[in-house]
Scaffold this active site. Structure first.
Site, PDB file in Angstrom:
ATOM      1  N   HIS A 137      -6.450 -13.907  -2.040  1.00 14.43           N
ATOM      2  CA  HIS A 137      -5.209 -13.967  -1.262  1.00 14.43           C
ATOM      3  C   HIS A 137      -5.520 -14.167   0.229  1.00 14.43           C
ATOM      4  O   HIS A 137      -4.987 -15.077   0.871  1.00 14.43           O
ATOM      5  CB  HIS A 137      -4.409 -12.677  -1.477  1.00 14.43           C
ATOM      6  N   GLU A 138      -6.388 -13.328   0.765  1.00 14.40           N
ATOM      7  CA  GLU A 138      -6.669 -13.405   2.205  1.00 14.40           C
ATOM      8  C   GLU A 138      -7.421 -14.690   2.549  1.00 14.40           C
ATOM      9  O   GLU A 138      -7.205 -15.272   3.610  1.00 14.40           O
ATOM     10  CB  GLU A 138      -7.455 -12.165   2.666  1.00 14.40           C
ATOM     11  N   HIS A 168      -4.957 -17.400   2.974  1.00 20.49           N
ATOM     12  CA  HIS A 168      -4.381 -17.414   4.322  1.00 20.49           C
ATOM     13  C   HIS A 168      -5.306 -18.141   5.305  1.00 20.49           C
ATOM     14  O   HIS A 168      -4.851 -18.879   6.173  1.00 20.49           O
ATOM     15  CB  HIS A 168      -4.160 -15.983   4.824  1.00 20.49           C
ATOM     16  N   CYS A 200       2.755 -15.406  -8.138  1.00 15.85           N
ATOM     17  CA  CYS A 200       1.613 -16.131  -7.571  1.00 15.85           C
ATOM     18  C   CYS A 200       0.699 -15.180  -6.810  1.00 15.85           C
ATOM     19  O   CYS A 200       1.164 -14.206  -6.213  1.00 15.85           O
ATOM     20  CB  CYS A 200       2.188 -17.188  -6.626  1.00 15.85           C
TER      21      CYS A 200
HETATM   22 ZN   LIG Z   1      -0.710 -12.154   2.708  1.00 15.49          ZN
HETATM   23 ZN   LIG Z   2       2.453 -19.861  -5.012  1.00 11.61          ZN
END
Ligand SMILES: [Zn+2]
Ligand SMILES: [Zn+2]
Length: 310
Positions: free
Chosen positions: A228-229, A232, A244
């Protein structure tokens, strides 16, 4: 405040400049990009039936407390015309501080998983000790009595100076608990988009030496935060359209409800910017999931592979 992460959205990747000895004609490059985008669109459509639209927002969820607009693949492309991989071809993991043997195994698995998920070579940098941090970078939580390390210090004073020039991102991993500054109790992780550095703690991920189920959850949480990070850091914003891995998360309970894999819209962003082969990616992720007894994930990647093979 109990936030899964605290993200410093301070800008995009630096302007892309390619210094090639032989530069293909602008027409040829545009045609190659168009053909790749056509294949991405077709592949995205094939895996779409495997994914679910974002379910209803529950009280206290991230979207209950934050107004977000989402980001389509088309929107992502307007700010990421050139794949990041062309300028920054390598991911790095930076172990920070000490780890037990079981925790160290999680770091190794995370490195392996990241290379499969982002389709990039992922290298481990030599350990950095946290024994001599300045006093301002440490505290004991005023009511919990838990020692904590200041995440912003790790980002800007420790990780940024060590960042190799070819790094798409440097992912700092620590077993210490983190806090991001005044008015915060703790944070799971924090990233700087403009500096391409992030730091995540495994301190709150459960019992790494517990039952097989607890060990599995520990691994899933660590992989979920890392992907996730890192998303980003590649410029991918929170997803509000599908269930997601790029959904925002307000708590561990909400994070545990989210899938590890990204939705088709968010996957397309990483296929494009990491310049990867999605077919190889699905296969390598399925193999990882099988090896680590993540049956649901293994089955999902198997189905994804089948959907694009038809
Ligand atoms: Zn986030
Ligand atoms: Zn997504």
């Amino acid at each position: 405040m109990n936030r899964r992460h605290f993200l410093a959205l301070t800008g995009g990747l630096a302007a892309q400049t390619a210094t090639l000895l032989r530069v293909p004609s602008a027409e040829a490059a545009a045609a190659a990009a168009k053909s790749r985008l056509d294949r991405i669109a077709e592949t995205k459509a094939r895996i779409l039936p495997l994914h679910s639209k974002k379910g209803p927002v529950r009280p206290g969820d991230w979207l209950d407390e934050h107004k977000e607009d989402g980001q389509s693949f088309a929107q992502f492309l307007t700010t990421h015309k050139t794949p990041a991989q062309k300028q920054y071809p390598t991911l790095y993991v930076q172990p920070l501080g000490t780890f037990t043997k079981s925790q160290r195994a999680i770091v190794d698995h995370t490195v392996d998983f990241m290379s499969r998920f982002y389709g990039m070579p992922t290298k481990v940098l030599p350990d950095v000790s946290l024994a001599k941090l300045p006093a301002k970078a440490r505290r004991v939580h005023p009511t919990w009595d838990v020692p904590q390390v200041l995440s912003t210090h790790l980002l800007y004073e420790v990780l940024k100076p060590l960042r190799p020039t070819d790094a798409a991102a440097v992912l700092g991993l620590t077993a210490e608990d983190l806090w991001p500054g005044k008015n915060w109790n703790y944070v799971f992780g924090q990233a700087s988009l403009s500096e391409r550095v992030g730091v995540w703690s495994i301190y709150r991920n459960g019992d790494v030496d517990g039952t097989p189920e607890e060990q599995k959850l520990f691994l899933q949480r660590t992989l979920g935060t890392a992907t996730h990070e890192t998303g980003h850091m590649f410029g991918i914003q929170h997803c509000i359209a599908y269930e997601c891995g790029m959904n925002g998360s307000n708590s561990q309970e909400e994070g545990d409800r989210q899938p590890l894999e990204f939705c088709p819209e968010c996957q397309a962003k990483l296929w494009w910017t990491c310049n990867l082969d999605w077919s190889v990616r699905f296969q390598k992720l399925e193999e990882f999931a099988q090896a680590h007894d993540l049956q649901e994930e293994a089955e999902f990647w198997k189905k994804s592979r089948a959907a694009i093979a038809k």
